[in-house]
Structure formats: structure tokens, C-alpha cells
Design an enzyme around this catalytic site. Structure first.
Site, PDB file in Angstrom:
ATOM      1  CD  GLU A   1     -18.617  30.559  26.412  1.00 52.68           C
ATOM      2  OE1 GLU A   1     -18.273  31.019  27.511  1.00 52.68           O
ATOM      3  OE2 GLU A   1     -17.926  30.670  25.383  1.00 52.68           O
TER       4      GLU A   1
ATOM      5  CG  HIS B   1     -22.834  16.398   0.328  1.00 53.99           C
ATOM      6  ND1 HIS B   1     -22.836  15.756  -0.899  1.00 53.99           N
ATOM      7  CD2 HIS B   1     -22.738  17.728   0.060  1.00 53.99           C
ATOM      8  CE1 HIS B   1     -22.741  16.663  -1.871  1.00 53.99           C
ATOM      9  NE2 HIS B   1     -22.679  17.863  -1.315  1.00 53.99           N
TER      10      HIS B   1
ATOM     11  CE  LYS C   1     -11.592  28.452  32.242  1.00 49.90           C
ATOM     12  NZ  LYS C   1     -11.809  29.907  32.085  1.00 49.90           N
TER      13      LYS C   1
END
Length: 330
Positions: free
Chosen positions: A218, A234, A325
Site C-alpha cells: 500500500e 517445504h 470501490k
């Protein structure tokens, strides 16, 4: 580092002031939440929040060991919430659509509810339905209000006997005020420039790694990634075989981590160095886990800020998030 005039040109909203004001935010959070109490006990906690409001729940999960903490980053609440659960609805603006959807769903449960917000529709709901709430100050970017959000939650839980962190909160403020973080953050930002940051931690500090990643996203407007050791040993470790870009690794670790994890960090660092990838170890210091976490968060916030300056981007502006938005409202 660039001159002050150039910094002001880039950081028009003075994000640095918001970041460095965290000790004051914590003190004020303790003051405004001191009379808020919940009727427990609780067998489970569900933290609802997105983005800059959601990270408080991540950190809470790494801090609370008496009660399991579940994160809800969705439009729906888990089906196994019951009367012994506590739902924490956390939205800085009070208008986050996912959190509001969960707030409506909470009405259909028998769970206790705590609201953390600066206003909006969520505050209206809290008052209408007599939910416990902390009305924190407005005017910040959600991610810069972490001190208010996290410590309001911690203080209410402490008031309610769910956690015992009252002395730790004071120590966390002291650690932030006495620490010297600026030079370290600037140096690390300079090393990261032009590279993709990879943030690794032990499981008990996974929320700190996630905060670093989100702040780099951000504030600096770049991709960054977070994982935990031993899990990355892993799978992700194999990605260093064929590097498609330049990377920079930050290991966040505690001397009190499991001894096998400390050994895994050492081995992992050796392997990635042999693969041509540079790294830094951030060894956490502090008298409590909360102090260690909040100072590590603060360093990450500063690194993301100074990296934004290195790239010449305003750390406060989130144009792509705002575009999503706007599109959703059509």
C-alpha cells in the site's frame, strides 16, 4: 536520503507523522476504551476486518493464547459461531461492505459483539443494537490507525479479563519511544529498492510478516510476499532455483523462537545467499511479546514509507483500491 522539500512534495498528506504518532495513538486508545467491558467468558473470538482494519485481528491472533482467534475476511461469518463467541467488527471507516455484511449476519447469532470504528454505518448499527463499541478518532488512512484499532481491542479484552496485557501495553509504548528506528529503516529501504521483498518469520510472528507485506503493497506500491518458516522450507524455497526477478529477503526472528526454527533460518539464509539473494535478519528485542511485535511492525511501516520515497510515490494514495470501490458502487 533526499532533502526535506522533496519529501514534502511526495508525502503531501504527511504519512510519516501518522506513523511516528503511534505511541500517542496507543495512549489515546487506552483512554477511550477504559470503560468498555464485555461479559464473558468467551470460548472463541472472531475478528472481522479488511485491509488496514483486518491486520489488528492478525496481530491479536498471535498475542492471545487463552482463546482461539479466527479471522473473517469475507461477506459471511463462520457457521460455528455461538453464544460463547465474541465477534469483533473492525472497520476504520465504518463503511467497509464486507464488515457491514458480517455485522448484519451477527444479528442472527447469539454471540457477543464488539465494534471498533471511527464512525459510518457500523457505528450506527452498534448504537442501535446496543453493541459494545469504541469510537476511535477519524482522519487517518486505516493502515495508519493500527495503534488505535489494536490497542482498543486489547484494552477492552484486558478490561474484560480475557487477556492480561495492561503492563505490556505501557512497555510497548516505552519501546516505541525509546527505540531508534529511522536509520535502520532508511538503510533497509535502500537495499530493497528495485527488488521484490520476501518477508519470512516464525509462526508466532506471522502477523508481523503479513503487516510488512501489506505496508509495502500500500505505501510503496509494489508487490511483496510473506511466508513462515518452517512452511516455506517445504515449498517456496524451491523458487530460489530459477529466479525470474531480483529479490530481497527479510527474516523476522526472535531468540526465543523454537530452536529448530532458528536453525532453519540459518540454513535458509545460507541457501538463498548461495543462490545470489541478499537478506537481512531483524532480531526482535523487547521485554514482552507485544513490545517485540509492535516495534517490528513500526520498523516495517517506516521501511515501506522510505521505500515509497525512493520510488517517488505518495505513500498515502491508494488509487487502485479506490478504483475498485468506485466500480463496485456502479
Amino acid at each position: 536520503m533526499m532533502d526535506e522539500d522533496r519529501i514534502r512534495d511526495i508525502d503531501e498528506a504527511n504519512m510519516l507523522k501518522d506513523i511516528t504518532s503511534m505511541p500517542d495513538h496507543i495512549r489515546e486508545a487506552a483512554e477511550i476504551s477504559k470503560k468498555v467491558r464485555l461479559e464473558g467468558p468467551f470460548k472463541s473470538i472472531f475478528s472481522v476486518g479488511m485491509g488496514g482494519s483486518g491486520i489488528a485481528g492478525e496481530l491479536l491472533g498471535d498475542l492471545v493464547d487463552r482463546v482461539p482467534v479466527f479471522l473473517c475476511r469475507d461477506y459471511e461469518l463462520p457457521k460455528f459461531i455461538n453464544k460463547d463467541s465474541l465477534i469483533i467488527l473492525n472497520s476504520y471507516s465504518g463503511n467497509t461492505e464486507e464488515t457491514l455484511a458480517c455485522a448484519k449476519a451477527a444479528l442472527k447469532t447469539k454471540a457477543n459483539v464488539l465494534v471498533i470504528t471511527s464512525g459510518g454505518r457500523l457505528l450506527e448499527m452498534a448504537k442501535k443494537h446496543t453493541w459494545a463499541f469504541v469510537n476511535i478518532p477519524s482522519g487517518l488512512r486505516p493502515r495508519a490507525s493500527l495503534g488505535y484499532q489494536l490497542f482498543s481491542i486489547l484494552c477492552v479484552l484486558s478490561n474484560s479479563g480475557v487477556v492480561n496485557l495492561s503492563t505490556d501495553i505501557g512497555k510497548a509504548v516505552e519501546a516505541l519511544e525509546k527505540g531508534s528506528f529511522k536509520d535502520k529503516a532508511i538503510a533497509l529501504a535502500e537495499k530493497m529498492k528495485g527488488r521484490i521483498p520476501l518477508i519470512y518469520s516464525s509462526p508466532q510472528y506471522s502477523s508481523v510478516a503479513v503487516r510488512w507485506k501489506a505496508q509495502l503493497n500500500e505505501n510503496a506500491k509494489i508487490h511483496a510476499f510473506a511466508n513462515i518458516i518452517p512452511e516455506m522450507n517445504h515449498n517456496e524455497i524451491m523458487g530460489f532455483t530459477k529466479l525470474l526477478a531480483e529479490h530481497y529477503v527479510v527474516f523476522i526472528r526472535d531468540e526465543q523462537d523454537n530452536k529448530r526454527i532458528i536453525e532453519r533460518v540459518r540454513i535458509t539464509k545460507k541457501i538463498i545467499t548461495n543462490c545470489g539473494v541478499d537478506s537481512t535478519e531483524l532480531v526482535l528485542k523487547g521485554s514482552s511479546k507485544l513490545s517485540k511485535m509492535i516495534t517490528a511492525v513500526h520498523v516495517g511501516d517506516l521501511v515501506s514509507y522510505y521505500l515509497a520515497l525512493e520510488y517517488g510515490v505518495d505513500p498515502s494514495v491508494n488509487h487502485l483500491i479506490d478504483e475498485i470501490k468506485r466500480e463496485l458502487t456502479k
